[in-house]
Design a protein around this motif. Structure first.
Motif, PDB file in Angstrom:
ATOM      1  N   ALA A 143       4.513  -4.946   8.036  1.00  0.00           N
ATOM      2  CA  ALA A 143       5.716  -4.118   8.134  1.00  0.00           C
ATOM      3  C   ALA A 143       5.647  -2.967   7.136  1.00  0.00           C
ATOM      4  N   ALA A 144       5.160  -3.253   5.937  1.00  0.00           N
ATOM      5  CA  ALA A 144       5.067  -2.200   4.913  1.00  0.00           C
ATOM      6  C   ALA A 144       4.071  -1.128   5.362  1.00  0.00           C
ATOM      7  N   ARG A 145       2.927  -1.560   5.832  1.00  0.00           N
ATOM      8  CA  ARG A 145       1.909  -0.608   6.273  1.00  0.00           C
ATOM      9  C   ARG A 145       2.441   0.257   7.429  1.00  0.00           C
ATOM     10  N   GLU A 146       3.107  -0.419   8.394  1.00  0.00           N
ATOM     11  CA  GLU A 146       3.585   0.301   9.577  1.00  0.00           C
ATOM     12  C   GLU A 146       4.684   1.305   9.250  1.00  0.00           C
ATOM     13  N   THR A 147       5.615   0.897   8.385  1.00  0.00           N
ATOM     14  CA  THR A 147       6.720   1.814   8.100  1.00  0.00           C
ATOM     15  C   THR A 147       6.196   3.046   7.365  1.00  0.00           C
ATOM     16  N   TRP A 148       5.181   2.856   6.494  1.00  0.00           N
ATOM     17  CA  TRP A 148       4.634   4.023   5.787  1.00  0.00           C
ATOM     18  C   TRP A 148       3.787   4.889   6.715  1.00  0.00           C
ATOM     19  N   LYS A 149       3.106   4.247   7.669  1.00  0.00           N
ATOM     20  CA  LYS A 149       2.379   5.035   8.663  1.00  0.00           C
ATOM     21  C   LYS A 149       3.361   5.913   9.430  1.00  0.00           C
ATOM     22  N   SER A 150       4.491   5.287   9.841  1.00  0.00           N
ATOM     23  CA  SER A 150       5.490   6.070  10.586  1.00  0.00           C
ATOM     24  C   SER A 150       6.041   7.189   9.724  1.00  0.00           C
ATOM     25  N   VAL A 189      12.237  -2.480   3.657  1.00  0.00           N
ATOM     26  CA  VAL A 189      10.904  -3.092   3.681  1.00  0.00           C
ATOM     27  C   VAL A 189      10.169  -2.838   2.361  1.00  0.00           C
ATOM     28  N   THR A 190      10.262  -1.608   1.868  1.00  0.00           N
ATOM     29  CA  THR A 190       9.544  -1.266   0.637  1.00  0.00           C
ATOM     30  C   THR A 190      10.119  -2.033  -0.554  1.00  0.00           C
ATOM     31  N   ILE A 194      -2.888  -3.381  -7.078  1.00  0.00           N
ATOM     32  CA  ILE A 194      -2.976  -4.270  -5.916  1.00  0.00           C
ATOM     33  C   ILE A 194      -2.887  -3.374  -4.685  1.00  0.00           C
ATOM     34  N   LEU A 195      -3.992  -3.256  -3.986  1.00  0.00           N
ATOM     35  CA  LEU A 195      -4.055  -2.299  -2.877  1.00  0.00           C
ATOM     36  C   LEU A 195      -3.964  -3.001  -1.531  1.00  0.00           C
ATOM     37  N   LEU A 196      -3.076  -2.491  -0.704  1.00  0.00           N
ATOM     38  CA  LEU A 196      -3.035  -2.917   0.696  1.00  0.00           C
ATOM     39  C   LEU A 196      -3.829  -1.878   1.478  1.00  0.00           C
ATOM     40  N   PRO A 197      -5.050  -2.240   1.903  1.00  0.00           N
ATOM     41  CA  PRO A 197      -5.882  -1.245   2.562  1.00  0.00           C
ATOM     42  C   PRO A 197      -5.525  -1.129   4.034  1.00  0.00           C
ATOM     43  N   ASP A 198      -6.049  -0.095   4.650  1.00  0.00           N
ATOM     44  CA  ASP A 198      -5.950   0.039   6.093  1.00  0.00           C
ATOM     45  C   ASP A 198      -7.023  -0.884   6.649  1.00  0.00           C
ATOM     46  N   GLU A 199      -6.634  -1.864   7.439  1.00  0.00           N
ATOM     47  CA  GLU A 199      -7.647  -2.824   7.899  1.00  0.00           C
ATOM     48  C   GLU A 199      -8.546  -2.239   8.972  1.00  0.00           C
ATOM     49  N   GLN A 200      -8.067  -1.184   9.629  1.00  0.00           N
ATOM     50  CA  GLN A 200      -8.848  -0.609  10.730  1.00  0.00           C
ATOM     51  C   GLN A 200      -9.857   0.441  10.247  1.00  0.00           C
ATOM     52  N   VAL A 201      -9.561   1.060   9.140  1.00  0.00           N
ATOM     53  CA  VAL A 201     -10.380   2.205   8.721  1.00  0.00           C
ATOM     54  C   VAL A 201     -10.865   2.013   7.281  1.00  0.00           C
ATOM     55  N   THR A 202     -12.182   1.959   7.080  1.00  0.00           N
ATOM     56  CA  THR A 202     -12.690   1.832   5.711  1.00  0.00           C
ATOM     57  C   THR A 202     -12.649   3.206   5.052  1.00  0.00           C
ATOM     58  N   GLY A 203     -12.880   3.245   3.776  1.00  0.00           N
ATOM     59  CA  GLY A 203     -12.840   4.519   3.052  1.00  0.00           C
ATOM     60  C   GLY A 203     -12.978   4.287   1.558  1.00  0.00           C
ATOM     61  N   LEU A 204     -12.433   3.164   1.066  1.00  0.00           N
ATOM     62  CA  LEU A 204     -12.511   2.898  -0.373  1.00  0.00           C
ATOM     63  C   LEU A 204     -13.942   2.528  -0.754  1.00  0.00           C
ATOM     64  N   LYS A 236     -10.397   9.019  12.453  1.00  0.00           N
ATOM     65  CA  LYS A 236      -9.154   8.267  12.280  1.00  0.00           C
ATOM     66  C   LYS A 236      -8.486   8.582  10.961  1.00  0.00           C
ATOM     67  N   GLU A 237      -7.167   8.672  10.989  1.00  0.00           N
ATOM     68  CA  GLU A 237      -6.422   8.799   9.737  1.00  0.00           C
ATOM     69  C   GLU A 237      -6.381   7.424   9.073  1.00  0.00           C
ATOM     70  N   ARG A 238      -6.033   7.400   7.795  1.00  0.00           N
ATOM     71  CA  ARG A 238      -6.034   6.133   7.060  1.00  0.00           C
ATOM     72  C   ARG A 238      -4.813   6.096   6.148  1.00  0.00           C
ATOM     73  N   VAL A 239      -4.156   4.927   6.087  1.00  0.00           N
ATOM     74  CA  VAL A 239      -3.006   4.763   5.192  1.00  0.00           C
ATOM     75  C   VAL A 239      -3.264   3.573   4.280  1.00  0.00           C
ATOM     76  N   SER A 240      -3.017   3.721   2.983  1.00  0.00           N
ATOM     77  CA  SER A 240      -3.128   2.586   2.063  1.00  0.00           C
ATOM     78  C   SER A 240      -1.922   2.594   1.131  1.00  0.00           C
ATOM     79  N   LEU A 241      -1.537   1.410   0.650  1.00  0.00           N
ATOM     80  CA  LEU A 241      -0.452   1.320  -0.326  1.00  0.00           C
ATOM     81  C   LEU A 241      -1.031   0.797  -1.637  1.00  0.00           C
ATOM     82  N   ALA A 242      -1.005   1.640  -2.659  1.00  0.00           N
ATOM     83  CA  ALA A 242      -1.536   1.228  -3.967  1.00  0.00           C
ATOM     84  C   ALA A 242      -0.361   0.886  -4.875  1.00  0.00           C
TER      85      ALA A 242
END
Ligand code: OGA
Ligand code: NI
Length: 404
Positions: free
Chosen positions: A142-149, A214-215, A285-295, A342-348
């Motif tokens: 939910a956190a990842r999705e709301t920030w993507k939106s 959610v946040t 504590i990082l919530l990575p984008d599970e679909q897109v690597t980058g880190l 692909k775009e990428r979203v992460s929450l640090a």
């Protein structure tokens, strides 16, 4: 940055400038502007970080959406810093390497192997992934999705939250205030959870409609997880479980988050999503984008791409824990690459010491053969360098080591 500081700035900018630095900006003004004599005077706080950026802000999202076929010069790294030139992880042995994965459930049941694994991870990698960490996958999603939106909202909807170098809170597109700096290919949103006086819903986005709720819940869970990780690291360093947390200022700890948005990039081989840096704070504590690597994490002379484990968090040691551990634990450089697909979203999420207490090596970790490697410094003082310069490798924690 603490609250007192902010109050002071507010009062000062409403009244006289007194002891504040004044700056008259005329560089980019047309003659007509100058003739109107409405010269803008910028008040800076006592740290020297003002209300405006050195140059007009360009949203990377807007660049990405304008279908450019090339990257503007401002984002082109010098050849030696481009992702491919320093990368050696095409080598088969490096490709097989990944940061250690730790099962927190099994660790809490007293599994000695896990304790060893986490200790090695902190000493050698400065990074590990955690699974069975107690945060519900639904909340993570939910956190990842709301920030993507949020990032997918039209740019105009986000400009209302536009940030400034003074506090960095809000919607931003650069770190650092150096004029003419080569920028990173990302937009971000920065907000505070702790200490409570800094948590201000009005400085959080209001859209999408569930983002605050959610946040907020996400932040509460991550503060708890941060506390548990602190206890593990503390025992692992041979200290009492609560000792590291106490050195962080107990209930006065700081917690904040940067939601990172890395848009598609037309020439990913020339740019970086985030330049090499170590995190200035305590633990991340990082919530990575599970679909897109980058880190990518530096391991010796190699950049290792992190492959996110499903439902895991990626944890790393920040400079303040390196300092408190007298360099037993390492705050390791990392960076983010971008891609054209692909775009990428992460929450640090950053768990930090109370910002105005001196941080120095823990007494038990200082011996005659291992003298203190760092002089005391508050996190406020420390962070100021980062906020001024932007991401710059490990120069800060290294330069902090007194010459021998
Ligand atoms: C950071 C960071 C990594 C990522 O925000 O400090 O290192 O994958 N982020 O976005
Ligand atoms: Ni980082």
């Amino acid at each position: 940055m603490n609250n007192q500081d902010e109050t002071k700035v507010e009062t000062v900018s409403k009244n006289s400038f007194n002891d504040q630095e004044q700056e008259v900006k005329t560089d980019n003004m047309s003659d007509q502007d100058k003739n109107t004599k409405e010269i803008k005077i910028e008040a800076k706080n006592k740290n020297g970080l003002g209300e405006t950026w050195p140059e007009p802000i360009v949203r990377v999202q807007s660049l990405a959406e304008s279908n450019l076929s090339t990257v503007p010069d401002r984002y082109i790294k010098p050849p030696s810093q481009r992702p491919q030139t320093t990368i050696t992880n095409h080598q088969p042995e490096a490709a097989a390497l990944n940061i250690p994965v730790i099962d927190l459930d099994s660790l809490f049941l007293g599994n000695e192997d896990d304790m060893k694994k986490i200790s090695e991870a902190c000493r050698e990698w400065g990074f590990f992934q955690v699974i069975n960490h107690g945060v519900k996958p639904e909340l993570m999603d939910a956190a990842r999705e709301t920030w993507k939106s949020f990032f997918n909202l039209p740019v105009e909807d986000k400009e209302v939250h536009s940030n400034s170098p003074r506090t960095y809170e809000g919607y931003g597109s650069r770190l650092g205030v150096e004029k003419g700096a080569i920028l990173d290919w990302n937009d971000y949103y920065f907000l505070h959870f702790r200490p409570l006086p800094l948590k201000d819903f009005n400085k959080w986005p209001s859209l999408p409609s569930n983002i605050r709720e959610v946040t907020d819940e996400y932040g509460k869970e991550l503060v708890k997880l941060g506390g548990r990780l602190m206890a593990i690291l503390s025992s692992n360093l041979g200290l009492k479980e609560e000792q590291l947390q106490e050195a962080f200022g107990g209930d006065g700890v700081g917690a904040c988050m940067r939601a990172n948005y890395y848009p598609k990039c037309p020439q990913p081989e020339l740019a970086l999503g985030l330049s090499p840096h170590s995190d200035p704070g305590g633990i991340t504590i990082l919530l990575p984008d599970e679909q897109v690597t980058g880190l990518q994490v530096r391991h010796g002379d190699t950049w290792i791409t992190v492959n996110p484990h499903p439902n895991a968090f990626i944890v790393n040691i920040g400079d303040q824990v390196q300092i408190l551990s007298n360099s037993k634990y390492k705050s390791v450089e990392h960076r983010v690459t971008v891609n054209s697909e692909k775009e990428r979203v992460s929450l640090a999420f950053f768990y930090n010491p109370k910002s105005d207490i001196p941080i120095q090596p823990m007494q038990q970790l200082v011996t005659s053969t291992m003298p203190p490697l760092y002089p005391p410094m508050t996190f406020d003082q420390y962070r100021l360098f980062i906020r001024t310069q932007g991401p710059r490798g490990k120069s800060l924690v290294e330069s902090h080591i007194p010459p021998r």
